[in-house]
Design a protein around this motif. Structure first.
Motif, PDB file in Angstrom:
ATOM      1  N   ALA A  93       0.827  -1.208   0.000  1.00 33.97           N
ATOM      2  CA  ALA A  93       0.000   0.000   0.000  1.00 33.97           C
ATOM      3  C   ALA A  93       0.862   1.258   0.000  1.00 33.97           C
ATOM      4  N   GLN A  94       1.950   1.236   0.778  1.00 32.33           N
ATOM      5  CA  GLN A  94       2.834   2.395   0.824  1.00 32.33           C
ATOM      6  C   GLN A  94       3.493   2.645  -0.530  1.00 32.33           C
ATOM      7  N   LEU A  95       3.981   1.582  -1.153  1.00 31.86           N
ATOM      8  CA  LEU A  95       4.660   1.743  -2.439  1.00 31.86           C
ATOM      9  C   LEU A  95       3.673   2.141  -3.542  1.00 31.86           C
ATOM     10  N   ALA A  96       2.456   1.637  -3.465  1.00 32.30           N
ATOM     11  CA  ALA A  96       1.448   2.046  -4.444  1.00 32.30           C
ATOM     12  C   ALA A  96       1.162   3.541  -4.310  1.00 32.30           C
ATOM     13  N   ALA A  97       1.083   4.029  -3.057  1.00 38.78           N
ATOM     14  CA  ALA A  97       0.860   5.457  -2.829  1.00 38.78           C
ATOM     15  C   ALA A  97       2.053   6.280  -3.301  1.00 38.78           C
ATOM     16  N   ALA A  98       3.255   5.707  -3.191  1.00 34.02           N
ATOM     17  CA  ALA A  98       4.464   6.411  -3.622  1.00 34.02           C
ATOM     18  C   ALA A  98       4.774   6.196  -5.096  1.00 34.02           C
TER      19      ALA A  98
END
Length: 216
Positions: A93-98
């Motif tokens: 989720a963090q990498l998708a947001a980034a």
């Protein structure tokens, strides 16, 4: 002139007259072997020791900064045709947001796994080590099999000593401890054969930590 026997006996009598030899000092089993580390600088100490043993550290204040540094890292280090695997949902989720592309399944893992990103249990400032457990979706393989291992961690995970890290693991899992703990100190290396240093002999050839601020 005294004979050798008389000389020896004379030395023995002199030593006995002086009384018993002083007792050796009693070790202090409680005092720490190393001087304590300054609590305010644990993250700095970890960074220094981690880089000294061959690790790469990237400090990120924000999620956006993490995305920029990860994309740059992958553009420079990910071999053409190979994959960057991330299996832990929170990090996905963090990498998708980034806006960082990654492979979230095990498709062609054995053939294409060049880079894997995992979380960790703790970072040990004293030795620059990373404590990794398989009690996540990353399991045992993602930190061992790919040629390059990336770790996403937070400054709050830095502890002073190895025993502090073990206490932290115990507090987190209580009586349901992970099936193993890996204490990783730098990239995999060996010099067993003709004293020639070889990286990546028993695990990842490159080890990198992306330290993301706790409030990011």
């Amino acid at each position: 002139m005294l004979s050798p026997r008389e000389q020896l006996l004379g030395r023995i009598r002199t030593a006995l007259a002086a009384g018993p030899a002083p007792a050796p000092p009693v070790p202090d089993w409680v005092a720490p072997v190393h001087p304590p580390l300054p609590a305010a600088d644990l993250a700095v100490t970890f960074a220094e020791n981690f880089q000294r043993i061959g690790g790469e550290l990237f400090y990120c204040e924000t999620l956006s900064q993490l995305g920029d540094k990860l994309r740059t890292w992958l553009a420079e280090r990910l071999p053409a045709g190979q994959q960057f695997y991330v299996w832990e949902p929170a990090m996905q989720a963090q990498l998708a947001a980034a806006q960082v592309p990654f492979q979230d399944t095990e498709t062609d893992f054995r053939a294409l796994a060049a880079v894997g990103l995992t979380s960790c249990e703790a970072l040990v400032a004293r030795t620059g080590s990373i404590v990794v457990a398989p009690a996540t979706a990353s399991g045992r393989r993602l930190s061992i099999y790919p040629d390059q291992h990336l770790v996403l961690a937070r400054p709050s995970q830095v502890v002073a000593e190895i025993d502090d890290a073990l206490r932290q693991v115990k507090a987190r899992y209580s009586d349901r401890l992970p099936s193993m703990l890996s204490l990783t100190t730098g990239p995999s290396r060996t010099a067993d054969i003709e004293k020639t240093l070889v990286l990546g002999a028993h695990g990842p050839r490159r080890l990198s930590v992306f330290l993301l601020e706790d409030d990011a």
